[in-house]
Design an enzyme around this catalytic site. Structure first.
Site, PDB file in Angstrom:
ATOM      1  N   CYS A   1     -16.485   1.446   0.425  1.00 24.12           N
ATOM      2  CA  CYS A   1     -15.295   0.617   0.665  1.00 24.12           C
ATOM      3  C   CYS A   1     -14.880   0.625   2.124  1.00 24.12           C
ATOM      4  O   CYS A   1     -14.172  -0.284   2.559  1.00 24.12           O
ATOM      5  CB  CYS A   1     -14.151   1.100  -0.221  1.00 24.12           C
ATOM      6  SG  CYS A   1     -13.728   2.827   0.087  1.00 24.12           S
TER       7      CYS A   1
ATOM      8  N   ARG B   1     -13.597  -8.704   1.233  1.00 26.01           N
ATOM      9  CA  ARG B   1     -12.197  -8.409   0.899  1.00 26.01           C
ATOM     10  C   ARG B   1     -11.355  -9.656   1.115  1.00 26.01           C
ATOM     11  O   ARG B   1     -10.498  -9.999   0.295  1.00 26.01           O
ATOM     12  CB  ARG B   1     -11.667  -7.263   1.790  1.00 26.01           C
ATOM     13  CG  ARG B   1     -12.199  -5.887   1.457  1.00 26.01           C
ATOM     14  CD  ARG B   1     -11.710  -5.372   0.117  1.00 26.01           C
ATOM     15  NE  ARG B   1     -10.250  -5.340   0.033  1.00 26.01           N
ATOM     16  CZ  ARG B   1      -9.473  -4.384   0.527  1.00 26.01           C
ATOM     17  NH1 ARG B   1     -10.018  -3.328   1.103  1.00 26.01           N
ATOM     18  NH2 ARG B   1      -8.152  -4.433   0.410  1.00 26.01           N
TER      19      ARG B   1
ATOM     20  N   ASP C   1     -17.474   6.773  -1.336  1.00 25.23           N
ATOM     21  CA  ASP C   1     -16.206   6.658  -0.611  1.00 25.23           C
ATOM     22  C   ASP C   1     -15.981   8.011   0.072  1.00 25.23           C
ATOM     23  O   ASP C   1     -16.701   8.988  -0.215  1.00 25.23           O
ATOM     24  CB  ASP C   1     -15.082   6.331  -1.617  1.00 25.23           C
ATOM     25  CG  ASP C   1     -13.706   6.154  -0.969  1.00 25.23           C
ATOM     26  OD1 ASP C   1     -13.635   6.011   0.267  1.00 25.23           O
ATOM     27  OD2 ASP C   1     -12.701   6.162  -1.712  1.00 25.23           O
TER      28      ASP C   1
ATOM     29  N   ARG D   1       0.882  -1.188   0.000  1.00 26.78           N
ATOM     30  CA  ARG D   1       0.000   0.000   0.000  1.00 26.78           C
ATOM     31  C   ARG D   1       0.902   1.214   0.000  1.00 26.78           C
ATOM     32  O   ARG D   1       1.683   1.410   0.945  1.00 26.78           O
ATOM     33  CB  ARG D   1      -0.917  -0.004   1.224  1.00 26.78           C
ATOM     34  CG  ARG D   1      -1.601   1.334   1.437  1.00 26.78           C
ATOM     35  CD  ARG D   1      -2.740   1.280   2.418  1.00 26.78           C
ATOM     36  NE  ARG D   1      -3.881   0.590   1.842  1.00 26.78           N
ATOM     37  CZ  ARG D   1      -5.099   0.591   2.378  1.00 26.78           C
ATOM     38  NH1 ARG D   1      -5.334   1.255   3.490  1.00 26.78           N
ATOM     39  NH2 ARG D   1      -6.081  -0.061   1.798  1.00 26.78           N
TER      40      ARG D   1
ATOM     41  N   HIS E   1      -7.182   1.059  -6.537  1.00 30.62           N
ATOM     42  CA  HIS E   1      -7.397   0.108  -5.431  1.00 30.62           C
ATOM     43  C   HIS E   1      -8.065  -1.144  -6.011  1.00 30.62           C
ATOM     44  O   HIS E   1      -9.234  -1.423  -5.755  1.00 30.62           O
ATOM     45  CB  HIS E   1      -8.273   0.774  -4.364  1.00 30.62           C
ATOM     46  CG  HIS E   1      -8.256   0.089  -3.029  1.00 30.62           C
ATOM     47  ND1 HIS E   1      -7.497  -1.040  -2.765  1.00 30.62           N
ATOM     48  CD2 HIS E   1      -8.914   0.370  -1.866  1.00 30.62           C
ATOM     49  CE1 HIS E   1      -7.693  -1.393  -1.499  1.00 30.62           C
ATOM     50  NE2 HIS E   1      -8.550  -0.567  -0.941  1.00 30.62           N
TER      51      HIS E   1
ATOM     52  N   GLN F   1      -9.948  -3.786  -3.852  1.00 34.51           N
ATOM     53  CA  GLN F   1     -11.265  -3.335  -3.420  1.00 34.51           C
ATOM     54  C   GLN F   1     -12.309  -3.609  -4.505  1.00 34.51           C
ATOM     55  O   GLN F   1     -13.390  -4.131  -4.229  1.00 34.51           O
ATOM     56  CB  GLN F   1     -11.199  -1.821  -3.109  1.00 34.51           C
ATOM     57  CG  GLN F   1     -12.495  -1.252  -2.590  1.00 34.51           C
ATOM     58  CD  GLN F   1     -12.826  -1.760  -1.209  1.00 34.51           C
ATOM     59  OE1 GLN F   1     -12.010  -1.714  -0.300  1.00 34.51           O
ATOM     60  NE2 GLN F   1     -14.040  -2.272  -1.016  1.00 34.51           N
TER      61      GLN F   1
HETATM   62  N1   CP Z   1     -11.223  -0.402   2.175  1.00 35.43           N
HETATM   63  C1   CP Z   1      -9.962  -0.456   2.616  1.00 35.43           C
HETATM   64  O1   CP Z   1      -8.998  -0.637   1.868  1.00 35.43           O
HETATM   65  O2   CP Z   1      -9.843  -0.309   3.969  1.00 35.43           O
HETATM   66  P1   CP Z   1      -8.482  -0.106   4.784  1.00 35.43           P
HETATM   67  O3   CP Z   1      -7.935   1.241   4.402  1.00 35.43           O
HETATM   68  O4   CP Z   1      -8.888  -0.182   6.226  1.00 35.43           O
HETATM   69  O5   CP Z   1      -7.532  -1.204   4.401  1.00 35.43           O
HETATM   70  N1  NVA Z   2     -10.138   6.642  -1.229  1.00 34.45           N
HETATM   71  C1  NVA Z   2      -9.795   6.175   0.104  1.00 34.45           C
HETATM   72  C2  NVA Z   2      -9.932   4.692   0.192  1.00 34.45           C
HETATM   73  C3  NVA Z   2      -9.572   4.083   1.516  1.00 34.45           C
HETATM   74  C4  NVA Z   2      -9.685   2.594   1.513  1.00 34.45           C
HETATM   75  C5  NVA Z   2      -8.379   6.596   0.443  1.00 34.45           C
HETATM   76  O1  NVA Z   2      -7.502   6.467  -0.419  1.00 34.45           O
HETATM   77  O2  NVA Z   2      -8.151   7.060   1.563  1.00 34.45           O
END
Ligand code: CP
Ligand code: NVA
Length: 310
Positions: free
Chosen positions: A264, A292, A223, A110, A137, A140
């Site tokens: 998400c 997930r 989101d 990430r 993502h 997701q």
């Molecule tokens: N939806 C998602 O990726 O959640 P986290 O940021 O908690 O991993």
């Molecule tokens: N768009 C959000 C998604 C989190 C899972 C972010 O990047 O913070």
């Protein structure tokens, strides 16, 4: 005649995944989820295997679902915090990839800069999975469409409206995934927060700032308005996005009693979604979060245990 679906070597972004590969992953996720529900466990196809989890940003779902996915398939995962790895600062991205490739059988990352996940894949000799970047993502989106398929029994021909920041990572992957499986997508977002025009052109989605666009949809998705890394823009975004909140009125405007409401997570309740909708009868937020793990188990089974896609 059965045609063989080409294997994936990484899961970096959905533009590198064909529709048949995507469907193969959905079917494998279904199989693994069914196996666990039927037998109480999965076959230990990842025994002796390990997955490195590199995090430059916070996470609940991604971290825990990957860890538990590995555990349930008989393998092991380890978390590497932002301070420890110093991706591209303490050490080059390529060297991190080369070192981890000698210890483990897969790398999930990430990151902020999407190029970092691509660079990891270039230098790693083990599969690399994008666990969210500023650009996309894909894990997701895989879990999201698995959830819609599970809840609605089909994907092709359904219409999904994404309401909110149409330019963010979650929207980008959702657009790519939904158009791959024959869903119709409408992105309803304020000016300045629309998806990339090239993505709009190639995916053939409808983009509008008019909330009338929710009429008749099967899925309403949102989101956060301020994604991780955009905190400095929070005040400006809070001035623009409130009309795009998913609340009871907006749900009613869809005119669909079987509507699926998705997010998400994490949610900023009271901003992009109200409690009444997040906890209401159309919400599938928690099955979606739980999926997930099931969707990612398919990725791990395919990429690390070489289970073929069918
Ligand atoms: N939806 C998602 O990726 O959640 P986290 O940021 O908690 O991993
Ligand atoms: N768009 C959000 C998604 C989190 C899972 C972010 O990047 O913070």
């Amino acid at each position: 005649m059965n045609t063989v679906i080409p294997a994936l070597s990484d899961f970096l972004d959905l533009q590198y995944v064909t529709a048949e590969q995507f469907w193969g992953l959905l079917r494998l996720a279904r199989e693994l989820k069914d196996e666990r529900q039927r037998l109480g466990q999965n076959a230990p196809i990842l025994a002796g295997k390990a997955l490195a989890l590199i995090f430059q940003k916070p996470s609940l779902r991604t971290r825990v679902s990957f860890e538990m996915g590995m555990v349930q398939l008989g393998g092991h995962a380890f978390y590497i915090s932002p301070q420890e790895v110093g991706l591209g600062t303490r050490e080059s991205v390529a060297d991190v990839a080369r070192v981890l490739s000698g210890y483990c059988d897969g790398i999930m990352a990430r990151v902020f800069d999407h190029n970092h996940v691509l660079q990891l894949a270039q230098s790693a000799t083990v599969p690399v999975i994008n666990g969210l970047s500023d650009f996309s993502h894909p894990c997701q989106a895989l879990a999201d469409l698995f959830t819609v398929w599970e809840q609605a029994g089909r994907l092709q021909g359904l219409t999904l409206a994404y309401v909110g920041d149409g330019s963010n990572n979650v929207a980008t992957s959702l657009i790519m995934a939904a158009s791959k499986v024959g869903m119709k997508v409408r992105v309803i977002a304020p000016a300045g927060y629309l998806p990339d025009p090239a993505l709009v052109a190639e995916s053939g989605i409808l983009v509008t700032s008019d909330l009338e666009g929710v009429a008749g949809v099967d899925v309403l998705y949102t989101d956060v308005w301020t994604s991780m890394g955009q905190e400095a823009e929070r005040e400006a975004r809070l001035r623009v996005f409130p009309p795009y909140q998913i609340n009871r009125e907006l749900v009613a405007r869809t005119g669909n009693p079987d509507l699926l409401v998705m997010h998400c997570l994490p949610a900023h309740r009271g901003e992009e979604i109200t409690d009444a909708v997040a906890d209401g009868p159309n919400s599938v937020l928690f099955p979606q979060a739980h999926n997930r793990m099931h969707a990612q188990k398919a990725l791990l089974a395919h990429l690390i245990a070489n289970i073929p896609l069918k």
